[in-house]
Write a protein that holds these residues in place. Structure first.
Motif, mmCIF file in Angstrom:
data_model
loop_
_atom_site.group_PDB
_atom_site.id
_atom_site.type_symbol
_atom_site.label_atom_id
_atom_site.label_comp_id
_atom_site.label_asym_id
_atom_site.label_seq_id
_atom_site.Cartn_x
_atom_site.Cartn_y
_atom_site.Cartn_z
ATOM 1 N N VAL A 1 0.846 -1.196 0.000
ATOM 2 C CA VAL A 1 0.000 0.000 0.000
ATOM 3 C C VAL A 1 0.879 1.243 0.000
ATOM 4 O O VAL A 1 2.042 1.213 0.415
ATOM 5 C CB VAL A 1 -0.946 0.019 1.219
ATOM 6 C CG1 VAL A 1 -1.968 -1.095 1.112
ATOM 7 C CG2 VAL A 1 -0.172 -0.097 2.525
ATOM 8 N N ALA A 2 0.308 2.349 -0.475
ATOM 9 C CA ALA A 2 1.072 3.591 -0.570
ATOM 10 C C ALA A 2 1.308 4.238 0.783
ATOM 11 O O ALA A 2 2.293 4.955 0.979
ATOM 12 C CB ALA A 2 0.348 4.566 -1.492
ATOM 13 N N SER A 3 0.410 3.962 1.736
ATOM 14 C CA SER A 3 0.506 4.576 3.055
ATOM 15 C C SER A 3 0.096 3.552 4.112
ATOM 16 O O SER A 3 -0.836 2.776 3.883
ATOM 17 C CB SER A 3 -0.407 5.801 3.124
ATOM 18 O OG SER A 3 -0.359 6.396 4.405
ATOM 19 N N PRO A 4 0.777 3.501 5.260
ATOM 20 C CA PRO A 4 0.433 2.530 6.297
ATOM 21 C C PRO A 4 -1.022 2.657 6.733
ATOM 22 O O PRO A 4 -1.530 3.756 6.929
ATOM 23 C CB PRO A 4 1.387 2.884 7.451
ATOM 24 C CG PRO A 4 2.514 3.611 6.813
ATOM 25 C CD PRO A 4 1.921 4.348 5.650
ATOM 26 N N LEU A 5 -1.673 1.530 6.884
ATOM 27 C CA LEU A 5 -3.086 1.526 7.263
ATOM 28 C C LEU A 5 -3.264 2.047 8.694
ATOM 29 O O LEU A 5 -2.344 1.988 9.513
ATOM 30 C CB LEU A 5 -3.638 0.099 7.174
ATOM 31 C CG LEU A 5 -3.606 -0.577 5.810
ATOM 32 C CD1 LEU A 5 -4.228 -1.961 5.916
ATOM 33 C CD2 LEU A 5 -4.334 0.253 4.767
ATOM 34 N N ARG B 1 2.561 3.348 13.261
ATOM 35 C CA ARG B 1 2.284 3.249 11.825
ATOM 36 C C ARG B 1 3.555 3.438 11.010
ATOM 37 O O ARG B 1 3.728 2.818 9.939
ATOM 38 C CB ARG B 1 1.224 4.283 11.427
ATOM 39 C CG ARG B 1 -0.148 4.004 12.037
ATOM 40 C CD ARG B 1 -1.159 5.082 11.698
ATOM 41 N NE ARG B 1 -1.488 5.092 10.269
ATOM 42 C CZ ARG B 1 -2.301 5.974 9.708
ATOM 43 N NH1 ARG B 1 -2.847 6.949 10.450
ATOM 44 N NH2 ARG B 1 -2.559 5.931 8.413
ATOM 45 N N THR B 2 4.480 4.250 11.506
ATOM 46 C CA THR B 2 5.765 4.444 10.828
ATOM 47 C C THR B 2 6.601 3.177 10.885
ATOM 48 O O THR B 2 7.242 2.794 9.894
ATOM 49 C CB THR B 2 6.526 5.613 11.467
ATOM 50 O OG1 THR B 2 5.726 6.796 11.415
ATOM 51 C CG2 THR B 2 7.848 5.863 10.755
ATOM 52 N N LEU C 1 12.820 7.287 4.099
ATOM 53 C CA LEU C 1 11.572 8.042 3.995
ATOM 54 C C LEU C 1 10.806 8.087 5.315
ATOM 55 O O LEU C 1 9.788 8.787 5.410
ATOM 56 C CB LEU C 1 10.668 7.407 2.925
ATOM 57 C CG LEU C 1 11.249 7.312 1.508
ATOM 58 C CD1 LEU C 1 10.288 6.550 0.609
ATOM 59 C CD2 LEU C 1 11.536 8.698 0.944
ATOM 60 N N LEU C 2 11.286 7.382 6.325
ATOM 61 C CA LEU C 2 10.500 7.226 7.548
ATOM 62 C C LEU C 2 10.209 8.537 8.280
ATOM 63 O O LEU C 2 9.094 8.715 8.793
ATOM 64 C CB LEU C 2 11.185 6.225 8.479
ATOM 65 C CG LEU C 2 11.238 4.784 7.947
ATOM 66 C CD1 LEU C 2 11.950 3.879 8.930
ATOM 67 C CD2 LEU C 2 9.839 4.262 7.646
ATOM 68 N N PRO C 3 11.153 9.487 8.385
ATOM 69 C CA PRO C 3 10.802 10.756 9.047
ATOM 70 C C PRO C 3 9.646 11.474 8.365
ATOM 71 O O PRO C 3 8.752 12.008 9.039
ATOM 72 C CB PRO C 3 12.101 11.567 8.968
ATOM 73 C CG PRO C 3 13.176 10.527 8.926
ATOM 74 C CD PRO C 3 12.604 9.416 8.083
ATOM 75 N N GLN C 4 9.631 11.476 7.024
ATOM 76 C CA GLN C 4 8.526 12.113 6.310
ATOM 77 C C GLN C 4 7.228 11.332 6.497
ATOM 78 O O GLN C 4 6.149 11.919 6.636
ATOM 79 C CB GLN C 4 8.851 12.226 4.815
ATOM 80 C CG GLN C 4 10.049 13.106 4.501
ATOM 81 C CD GLN C 4 11.338 12.308 4.349
ATOM 82 O OE1 GLN C 4 11.767 11.619 5.272
ATOM 83 N NE2 GLN C 4 11.943 12.411 3.168
ATOM 84 N N ILE C 5 7.345 10.000 6.498
ATOM 85 C CA ILE C 5 6.158 9.169 6.714
ATOM 86 C C ILE C 5 5.586 9.433 8.103
ATOM 87 O O ILE C 5 4.364 9.538 8.277
ATOM 88 C CB ILE C 5 6.509 7.681 6.539
ATOM 89 C CG1 ILE C 5 6.835 7.388 5.077
ATOM 90 C CG2 ILE C 5 5.378 6.782 7.028
ATOM 91 C CD1 ILE C 5 7.339 5.981 4.819
ATOM 92 N N TYR C 6 6.474 9.573 9.093
ATOM 93 C CA TYR C 6 6.000 9.859 10.445
ATOM 94 C C TYR C 6 5.213 11.162 10.487
ATOM 95 O O TYR C 6 4.147 11.241 11.116
ATOM 96 C CB TYR C 6 7.179 9.926 11.421
ATOM 97 C CG TYR C 6 6.758 10.451 12.784
ATOM 98 C CD1 TYR C 6 6.108 9.630 13.697
ATOM 99 C CD2 TYR C 6 6.979 11.791 13.120
ATOM 100 C CE1 TYR C 6 5.692 10.125 14.921
ATOM 101 C CE2 TYR C 6 6.567 12.290 14.349
ATOM 102 C CZ TYR C 6 5.929 11.453 15.240
ATOM 103 O OH TYR C 6 5.499 11.942 16.446
#
Length: 254
Positions: A80-84, A100-101, A239-244
């Motif tokens: 998926v593009a973004s964590p559920l 979620r991150t 990418l994890l900081p941005q995802i957070y």
């Protein structure tokens, strides 16, 4: 999974013992038999019945807990593009965003709670699946891993942490039972584990509120190696900081 080793101890007889008077040997054997008999007699019928019951129960549990390599395995699912969103409700939005991150690096699929290492999924989540899957890359190539679920818990890690943090903790006498691996319990265990400042030596939530997300990710990378900063990473690590930040925005809005 535990292996038991039987330790064999060699005993040697001195010439003195070997040449012992046969009548003394017979007397010793007789005393030994009498001593064993008295111990069993002292237990009484109730004690013997309990021992037999425990033995049978342990054997049945061993049979029932042996996993089948192909049982209840499902095909891989899509990424998926973004964590559920989490299954659990409530809690601090900063910790929820962090969870979620973590799953973005560990299990970013449409069905993360059933995920096994390698992409297949398990149907039964009543307990940790305990499927040891061959590792295909990285520093542990050639080994196998039991990583499973949204947070890719190893069997031993799940069993130890769930004993502390599962909201339906097992009683001390339920030594043969295993904690549930259902999605809400996966979330609850990780949430309380991350919130335990004694474990990490710092207040993780406070660090997140101070926007020290990289510090937190580095701190946790010894447990979740895909977060980077350690022996391995993956395409999501940078990418994890941005995802957070994206996850935090969503959680604060809810």
């Amino acid at each position: 999974m535990f292996l038991q080793r039987l330790m064999q101890r060699k005993t040697s007889e001195s010439p003195e013992n070997t040449a012992e008077n046969p009548s003394k040997k017979s007397l010793k054997k007789s005393r030994s038999r009498s001593k064993k008999k008295s111990v069993l007699d002292g237990m009484g019928p109730i004690g013997l019945t309990m021992l037999m019951f425990l033995g049978v129960a342990w054997t049945i549990h061993g049979w029932s807990s042996v996993p089948s390599a192909e049982e209840d395995l499902l095909e891989p699912t899509d990424y998926v593009a973004s964590p559920l969103p989490l299954v659990m409700e409530g809690g601090d939005p900063y910790l929820r965003a962090l969870m979620r991150t973590i799953s973005a690096a560990e299990s970013n699929t449409a069905d993360p709670y059933r995920l096994l290492y390698g992409g297949q999924r398990v149907e039964d989540l009543s307990v940790h699946p305990d499927e040891c899957v061959a590792i295909v890359n990285g520093p542990n190539l050639g080994d196998c891993t039991t990583a499973a679920g949204r947070y890719q818990f190893l069997t031993t890690t799940w069993e130890s942490q769930a004993r502390y943090y599962n909201p339906q903790r097992l009683s001390w006498y339920e030594v043969w039972e295993q904690p549930s691996f259902e999605p809400e319990y996966q979330d609850a265990v990780v949430y309380d584990w991350l919130a335990d400042s004694e474990v990490w030596g710092v207040d993780v939530v406070e660090l997140l509120r101070q926007e020290e997300v990289k510090t937190v990710l580095e701190l946790l990378s010894g447990t979740w190696t895909s977060l980077g900063y350690g022996i391995e990473d993956n395409s999501m690590s940078d990418l994890l900081p941005q995802i957070y930040e994206q996850m935090l925005t969503e959680e604060l809005a809810n």
